[in-house]
Motif scaffolding. Structure first.
Motif, PDB file in Angstrom:
ATOM      1  N   GLU A   1       0.827  -1.205   0.000  1.00  0.00           N
ATOM      2  CA  GLU A   1       0.000   0.000   0.000  1.00  0.00           C
ATOM      3  C   GLU A   1       0.863   1.258   0.000  1.00  0.00           C
ATOM      4  O   GLU A   1       0.538   2.244  -0.670  1.00  0.00           O
ATOM      5  CB  GLU A   1      -0.964   0.001   1.193  1.00  0.00           C
ATOM      6  N   LEU A   2       1.971   1.241   0.727  1.00  0.00           N
ATOM      7  CA  LEU A   2       2.877   2.394   0.722  1.00  0.00           C
ATOM      8  C   LEU A   2       3.443   2.632  -0.672  1.00  0.00           C
ATOM      9  O   LEU A   2       3.576   3.784  -1.110  1.00  0.00           O
ATOM     10  CB  LEU A   2       4.010   2.201   1.729  1.00  0.00           C
ATOM     11  N   HIS A   3       3.801   1.553  -1.370  1.00  0.00           N
ATOM     12  CA  HIS A   3       4.366   1.705  -2.720  1.00  0.00           C
ATOM     13  C   HIS A   3       3.324   2.340  -3.652  1.00  0.00           C
ATOM     14  O   HIS A   3       3.638   3.270  -4.407  1.00  0.00           O
ATOM     15  CB  HIS A   3       4.830   0.347  -3.246  1.00  0.00           C
ATOM     16  N   ARG A   4       2.080   1.871  -3.593  1.00  0.00           N
ATOM     17  CA  ARG A   4       1.005   2.466  -4.400  1.00  0.00           C
ATOM     18  C   ARG A   4       0.797   3.936  -4.029  1.00  0.00           C
ATOM     19  O   ARG A   4       0.678   4.802  -4.893  1.00  0.00           O
ATOM     20  CB  ARG A   4      -0.311   1.696  -4.201  1.00  0.00           C
TER      21      ARG A   4
ATOM     22  N   GLY B   1      14.764  -9.639   4.449  1.00  0.00           N
ATOM     23  CA  GLY B   1      15.654  -9.885   5.583  1.00  0.00           C
ATOM     24  C   GLY B   1      15.039  -9.291   6.827  1.00  0.00           C
ATOM     25  O   GLY B   1      13.968  -8.702   6.772  1.00  0.00           O
ATOM     26  N   PRO B   2      15.719  -9.425   7.934  1.00  0.00           N
ATOM     27  CA  PRO B   2      15.159  -8.874   9.177  1.00  0.00           C
ATOM     28  C   PRO B   2      14.996  -7.353   9.076  1.00  0.00           C
ATOM     29  O   PRO B   2      15.962  -6.644   8.878  1.00  0.00           O
ATOM     30  CB  PRO B   2      16.182  -9.242  10.249  1.00  0.00           C
ATOM     31  N   GLY B   3      13.771  -6.915   9.127  1.00  0.00           N
ATOM     32  CA  GLY B   3      13.519  -5.480   9.091  1.00  0.00           C
ATOM     33  C   GLY B   3      13.522  -4.870   7.706  1.00  0.00           C
ATOM     34  O   GLY B   3      13.525  -3.649   7.577  1.00  0.00           O
ATOM     35  N   TYR B   4      13.528  -5.696   6.668  1.00  0.00           N
ATOM     36  CA  TYR B   4      13.547  -5.189   5.294  1.00  0.00           C
ATOM     37  C   TYR B   4      12.473  -5.895   4.472  1.00  0.00           C
ATOM     38  O   TYR B   4      12.164  -7.051   4.713  1.00  0.00           O
ATOM     39  CB  TYR B   4      14.913  -5.443   4.637  1.00  0.00           C
ATOM     40  N   SER B   5      11.935  -5.173   3.487  1.00  0.00           N
ATOM     41  CA  SER B   5      10.986  -5.763   2.563  1.00  0.00           C
ATOM     42  C   SER B   5      11.216  -5.132   1.195  1.00  0.00           C
ATOM     43  O   SER B   5      11.628  -3.971   1.102  1.00  0.00           O
ATOM     44  CB  SER B   5       9.558  -5.510   3.042  1.00  0.00           C
ATOM     45  N   HIS B   6      10.951  -5.889   0.152  1.00  0.00           N
ATOM     46  CA  HIS B   6      11.203  -5.427  -1.211  1.00  0.00           C
ATOM     47  C   HIS B   6       9.900  -5.420  -2.001  1.00  0.00           C
ATOM     48  O   HIS B   6       9.097  -6.343  -1.873  1.00  0.00           O
ATOM     49  CB  HIS B   6      12.219  -6.366  -1.883  1.00  0.00           C
ATOM     50  N   SER B   7       9.702  -4.384  -2.806  1.00  0.00           N
ATOM     51  CA  SER B   7       8.518  -4.320  -3.668  1.00  0.00           C
ATOM     52  C   SER B   7       8.915  -3.835  -5.060  1.00  0.00           C
ATOM     53  O   SER B   7       9.836  -3.043  -5.214  1.00  0.00           O
ATOM     54  CB  SER B   7       7.440  -3.408  -3.063  1.00  0.00           C
TER      55      SER B   7
ATOM     56  N   ARG C   1       9.322   1.000 -14.388  1.00  0.00           N
ATOM     57  CA  ARG C   1       9.394  -0.082 -13.411  1.00  0.00           C
ATOM     58  C   ARG C   1      10.169   0.482 -12.229  1.00  0.00           C
ATOM     59  O   ARG C   1      11.224   1.091 -12.403  1.00  0.00           O
ATOM     60  CB  ARG C   1      10.103  -1.298 -13.984  1.00  0.00           C
ATOM     61  N   THR C   2       9.609   0.284 -11.058  1.00  0.00           N
ATOM     62  CA  THR C   2      10.243   0.769  -9.844  1.00  0.00           C
ATOM     63  C   THR C   2      10.478  -0.399  -8.895  1.00  0.00           C
ATOM     64  O   THR C   2       9.615  -1.256  -8.725  1.00  0.00           O
ATOM     65  CB  THR C   2       9.396   1.881  -9.185  1.00  0.00           C
ATOM     66  N   SER C   3      11.653  -0.411  -8.313  1.00  0.00           N
ATOM     67  CA  SER C   3      12.046  -1.441  -7.355  1.00  0.00           C
ATOM     68  C   SER C   3      12.487  -0.726  -6.081  1.00  0.00           C
ATOM     69  O   SER C   3      13.377   0.130  -6.132  1.00  0.00           O
ATOM     70  CB  SER C   3      13.202  -2.261  -7.938  1.00  0.00           C
ATOM     71  N   ILE C   4      11.844  -1.070  -4.971  1.00  0.00           N
ATOM     72  CA  ILE C   4      12.146  -0.391  -3.707  1.00  0.00           C
ATOM     73  C   ILE C   4      12.446  -1.424  -2.622  1.00  0.00           C
ATOM     74  O   ILE C   4      11.677  -2.364  -2.426  1.00  0.00           O
ATOM     75  CB  ILE C   4      10.981   0.515  -3.258  1.00  0.00           C
ATOM     76  N   LEU C   5      13.562  -1.212  -1.933  1.00  0.00           N
ATOM     77  CA  LEU C   5      13.868  -1.961  -0.724  1.00  0.00           C
ATOM     78  C   LEU C   5      13.509  -1.042   0.436  1.00  0.00           C
ATOM     79  O   LEU C   5      14.021   0.080   0.528  1.00  0.00           O
ATOM     80  CB  LEU C   5      15.346  -2.360  -0.659  1.00  0.00           C
ATOM     81  N   TRP C   6      12.598  -1.502   1.253  1.00  0.00           N
ATOM     82  CA  TRP C   6      12.093  -0.731   2.387  1.00  0.00           C
ATOM     83  C   TRP C   6      12.795  -1.187   3.656  1.00  0.00           C
ATOM     84  O   TRP C   6      13.025  -2.370   3.849  1.00  0.00           O
ATOM     85  CB  TRP C   6      10.593  -0.942   2.545  1.00  0.00           C
ATOM     86  N   ARG C   7      13.102  -0.238   4.542  1.00  0.00           N
ATOM     87  CA  ARG C   7      13.711  -0.548   5.832  1.00  0.00           C
ATOM     88  C   ARG C   7      12.703  -0.196   6.922  1.00  0.00           C
ATOM     89  O   ARG C   7      12.112   0.879   6.907  1.00  0.00           O
ATOM     90  CB  ARG C   7      14.998   0.263   6.008  1.00  0.00           C
TER      91      ARG C   7
ATOM     92  N   ILE D   1      11.912   4.149   2.591  1.00  0.00           N
ATOM     93  CA  ILE D   1      12.677   3.714   1.427  1.00  0.00           C
ATOM     94  C   ILE D   1      14.165   3.753   1.752  1.00  0.00           C
ATOM     95  O   ILE D   1      14.692   4.782   2.190  1.00  0.00           O
ATOM     96  CB  ILE D   1      12.346   4.583   0.208  1.00  0.00           C
ATOM     97  N   TYR D   2      14.814   2.619   1.539  1.00  0.00           N
ATOM     98  CA  TYR D   2      16.251   2.465   1.789  1.00  0.00           C
ATOM     99  C   TYR D   2      17.008   2.451   0.462  1.00  0.00           C
ATOM    100  O   TYR D   2      18.016   3.129   0.301  1.00  0.00           O
ATOM    101  CB  TYR D   2      16.465   1.183   2.585  1.00  0.00           C
ATOM    102  N   LYS D   3      16.511   1.671  -0.485  1.00  0.00           N
ATOM    103  CA  LYS D   3      17.102   1.603  -1.821  1.00  0.00           C
ATOM    104  C   LYS D   3      15.968   1.676  -2.828  1.00  0.00           C
ATOM    105  O   LYS D   3      14.958   0.994  -2.696  1.00  0.00           O
ATOM    106  CB  LYS D   3      17.890   0.310  -2.003  1.00  0.00           C
ATOM    107  N   GLU D   4      16.152   2.528  -3.832  1.00  0.00           N
ATOM    108  CA  GLU D   4      15.105   2.737  -4.837  1.00  0.00           C
ATOM    109  C   GLU D   4      15.752   2.811  -6.212  1.00  0.00           C
ATOM    110  O   GLU D   4      16.790   3.457  -6.376  1.00  0.00           O
ATOM    111  CB  GLU D   4      14.377   4.043  -4.527  1.00  0.00           C
TER     112      GLU D   4
END
Length: 180
Positions: A37-40, A120-126, A147-153, A161-164
């Motif tokens: 939902e955050l990514h949207r 990973g612990p405390g991370y999610s990817h979308s 196309r967007t790829s986001i690694l969330w912390r 967003i940690y890596k985008e």
């Protein structure tokens, strides 16, 4: 021997500063504060622009998605004229302060809903795909697919967003107009 080497490599990978240095937080896996939902919302609320909207302000418009206290981010968009990876949210915002004021409007349609995996612990990817129409203040409308790829912390303030990485290419107007 192989299992020992593999286990040792896995230990070092998981204990690297990227994952191990962060204190464990608890962030929702779904719902309005979950990654999908955050990514949207990041796209449809943060980047959507209508003619007559208030002046663009990266911190105000997109601040809930970025951690402005960190200098270890990896933020890239091929709209950046310098094609640089930015390490802070403020530096990333500089790209958009140079571009967004040149647009009369920007409208998006999601063509592939966010796919989310735990990383990973405390991370999610979308990952998400969308088409968009950019109407500049001067010139012709542009239609792009991205196309967007986001690694969330996971942080005390929720997912940030940690890596985008965002990559876009031009498409025919019909691609945007026919998207749902």
């Amino acid at each position: 021997m192989f299992k020992s080497a593999y286990a040792l490599a896995l230990f070092f990978l998981c204990s690297s500063s990227s994952f191990a240095a962060e204190p464990r937080q608890s962030c929702p896996s779904s719902g309005k504060d979950g990654v999908a939902e955050l990514h949207r919302d990041w796209l449809l609320t943060g980047w959507e622009r209508d003619d007559g909207d208030p002046e663009f302000n990266f911190r105000n418009d997109l601040g809930k998605y970025y951690d402005f206290t960190r200098a270890d981010l990896s933020l890239f968009d091929d709209f950046d004229p310098e094609l640089k990876v930015r390490n802070t949210a403020d530096d990333y915002g500089k790209i958009w302060y140079g571009l967004v004021p040149k647009f009369k409007s920007v409208h998006h349609k999601i063509t592939e809903q966010p796919g989310v995996v735990a990383a990973g612990p405390g991370y999610s990817h979308s990952v998400m795909e969308f088409v968009f129409e950019v109407t500049p203040k001067r010139g012709d409308k542009m239609y792009l697919i991205s196309r967007t790829s986001i690694l969330w912390r996971c942080t005390p303030a929720g997912w940030k967003i940690y890596k985008e990485h965002n990559s876009a290419r031009p498409v025919e107007a019909s691609v945007y107009l026919n998207a749902k």
